[in-house]
Design a protein around this motif. Sequence first.
Motif, PDB file in Angstrom:
ATOM      1  N   ILE A   1       4.113  -1.259   3.075  1.00 41.15           N
ATOM      2  CA  ILE A   1       4.079   0.216   3.127  1.00 41.15           C
ATOM      3  C   ILE A   1       3.091   0.687   4.199  1.00 41.15           C
ATOM      4  O   ILE A   1       2.205   1.513   3.971  1.00 41.15           O
ATOM      5  N   GLY A   2       3.244   0.141   5.390  1.00 36.26           N
ATOM      6  CA  GLY A   2       2.427   0.578   6.523  1.00 36.26           C
ATOM      7  C   GLY A   2       0.946   0.289   6.366  1.00 36.26           C
ATOM      8  O   GLY A   2       0.113   0.982   6.966  1.00 36.26           O
ATOM      9  N   GLY A   3       0.599  -0.739   5.565  1.00 33.88           N
ATOM     10  CA  GLY A   3      -0.818  -1.051   5.371  1.00 33.88           C
ATOM     11  C   GLY A   3      -1.579   0.095   4.744  1.00 33.88           C
ATOM     12  O   GLY A   3      -2.795   0.227   4.940  1.00 33.88           O
ATOM     13  N   SER A   4      -0.889   0.926   3.989  1.00 31.71           N
ATOM     14  CA  SER A   4      -1.525   2.130   3.447  1.00 31.71           C
ATOM     15  C   SER A   4      -2.574   1.788   2.385  1.00 31.71           C
ATOM     16  O   SER A   4      -2.440   0.819   1.643  1.00 31.71           O
ATOM     17  N   MET A   5      -3.598   2.608   2.337  1.00 30.71           N
ATOM     18  CA  MET A   5      -4.729   2.400   1.431  1.00 30.71           C
ATOM     19  C   MET A   5      -4.471   3.094   0.099  1.00 30.71           C
ATOM     20  O   MET A   5      -4.476   4.315  -0.006  1.00 30.71           O
ATOM     21  N   GLY A   6      -4.247   2.287  -0.934  1.00 33.83           N
ATOM     22  CA  GLY A   6      -4.094   2.805  -2.279  1.00 33.83           C
ATOM     23  C   GLY A   6      -5.201   2.291  -3.177  1.00 33.83           C
ATOM     24  O   GLY A   6      -6.204   1.734  -2.719  1.00 33.83           O
TER      25      GLY A   6
ATOM     26  N   SER B   1      -9.021  -4.450   9.395  1.00 32.22           N
ATOM     27  CA  SER B   1      -8.254  -3.233   9.106  1.00 32.22           C
ATOM     28  C   SER B   1      -7.003  -3.156   9.972  1.00 32.22           C
ATOM     29  O   SER B   1      -7.036  -3.426  11.170  1.00 32.22           O
ATOM     30  N   LYS B   2      -5.912  -2.775   9.332  1.00 34.70           N
ATOM     31  CA  LYS B   2      -4.633  -2.525  10.014  1.00 34.70           C
ATOM     32  C   LYS B   2      -3.846  -1.607   9.092  1.00 34.70           C
ATOM     33  O   LYS B   2      -3.258  -2.051   8.113  1.00 34.70           O
ATOM     34  N   SER B   3      -3.870  -0.307   9.387  1.00 34.66           N
ATOM     35  CA  SER B   3      -3.359   0.630   8.395  1.00 34.66           C
ATOM     36  C   SER B   3      -2.901   1.943   9.008  1.00 34.66           C
ATOM     37  O   SER B   3      -3.427   2.400  10.026  1.00 34.66           O
ATOM     38  N   GLY B   4      -1.923   2.542   8.330  1.00 36.33           N
ATOM     39  CA  GLY B   4      -1.491   3.878   8.701  1.00 36.33           C
ATOM     40  C   GLY B   4      -2.282   4.965   7.998  1.00 36.33           C
ATOM     41  O   GLY B   4      -2.062   6.153   8.226  1.00 36.33           O
ATOM     42  N   GLY B   5      -3.230   4.565   7.125  1.00 35.62           N
ATOM     43  CA  GLY B   5      -4.073   5.550   6.443  1.00 35.62           C
ATOM     44  C   GLY B   5      -3.888   5.521   4.940  1.00 35.62           C
ATOM     45  O   GLY B   5      -3.417   4.541   4.363  1.00 35.62           O
ATOM     46  N   ALA B   6      -4.264   6.611   4.286  1.00 32.63           N
ATOM     47  CA  ALA B   6      -4.186   6.700   2.827  1.00 32.63           C
ATOM     48  C   ALA B   6      -2.729   6.723   2.366  1.00 32.63           C
ATOM     49  O   ALA B   6      -1.848   7.231   3.052  1.00 32.63           O
TER      50      ALA B   6
ATOM     51  N   PRO C   1      -2.361  -1.000  14.238  1.00 33.72           N
ATOM     52  CA  PRO C   1      -3.144   0.224  14.381  1.00 33.72           C
ATOM     53  C   PRO C   1      -4.145   0.376  13.234  1.00 33.72           C
ATOM     54  O   PRO C   1      -3.929  -0.154  12.146  1.00 33.72           O
ATOM     55  N   THR C   2      -5.222   1.095  13.473  1.00 27.22           N
ATOM     56  CA  THR C   2      -6.158   1.473  12.412  1.00 27.22           C
ATOM     57  C   THR C   2      -6.319   2.985  12.476  1.00 27.22           C
ATOM     58  O   THR C   2      -6.893   3.513  13.429  1.00 27.22           O
ATOM     59  N   THR C   3      -5.795   3.683  11.473  1.00 25.43           N
ATOM     60  CA  THR C   3      -5.748   5.144  11.540  1.00 25.43           C
ATOM     61  C   THR C   3      -6.058   5.777  10.186  1.00 25.43           C
ATOM     62  O   THR C   3      -6.198   5.098   9.174  1.00 25.43           O
ATOM     63  N   GLY C   4      -6.136   7.102  10.185  1.00 26.89           N
ATOM     64  CA  GLY C   4      -6.273   7.890   8.964  1.00 26.89           C
ATOM     65  C   GLY C   4      -7.555   7.631   8.200  1.00 26.89           C
ATOM     66  O   GLY C   4      -8.625   7.386   8.771  1.00 26.89           O
TER      67      GLY C   4
END
Length: 281
Positions: free
Chosen positions: A132-137, A162-167, A203-206
């Motif tokens: 799920i886009g490396g999302s942070m849950g 870190s490698k994430s689209g954000g929360a 990417p590392t974002t959000g």
Amino acid sequence: MAWFKRESKGITTSTEEKKEAPDGVWNKCPNCKRPLHYSEQVENQYVCHYCGYHLRIGSKEYFSIIFDNNEFTELFTDLRSADPLQFEDTKKYSDRLKETINKTGLKDAIRAAHGTVDGQPLMIACMDFNFIGGSMGSVVGEKIARSIDYCIEHKVPFLMISKSGGARMMEAAFSLMQMAKTSAKLALLGQAQVPYVSLLTDPTTGGVTASYAMLGDINIAEPGALIGFAGPRVIKETIKKDLPKGFQTAEFLQEHGFLDFIVDRREMKEKLGSFLKMMAN
């Protein structure tokens, strides 16, 4: 009508005789568009040997590159995301979780493990963009928190990749709370004088960028990595100005003081070993 036939022996190949390359054996570099064989990618640590582009990889590959002899012990494997809000958009969140787990073989967007790097003990928490886009849950935040607790208890340095689209929007406030939770845990890690190295990859974002990804004692990134909070369009509309070229790249961030080093993946293990020895002394 010989014009439409190849009659020379050895040239004509029937459809039945043609062989397709197996999936995953070859792919194309996103940057220079040249073909890359899988064995060459592994040998070159998933860096294009033509242009130096760093291909996106997950925790499995990072663990194999960084840990000595690819030997490590994975922790907190029983944690899985719940669906506290009963979120549903085009698909139920609970169904999407099941599908993603089956497709990727991962329990969530992060794995945590401890081992050694150049003989030095190290705890690594690594995010997987394929989940799920490396999302942070909630699970991402909890695994990071437990990893930090382990590091404090055993006095082991901590590496966060870190490698994430954000929360993760499907967990709403539960996801956003992980920013404060992980930042508070890192403050305790600092008080315990245990080193923390943050590696930002593409990417590392959000919310990830806005919390633990930028809080390292040493912040490093891979070449060309996209690092930012909001997207360029949102920023441009907010400040009403054109943005500098490449302003969300690792190179731009290092130039403006947000990163300490940019490290080629092929040199990552050696550099990390040097950092760990230096900090241990």
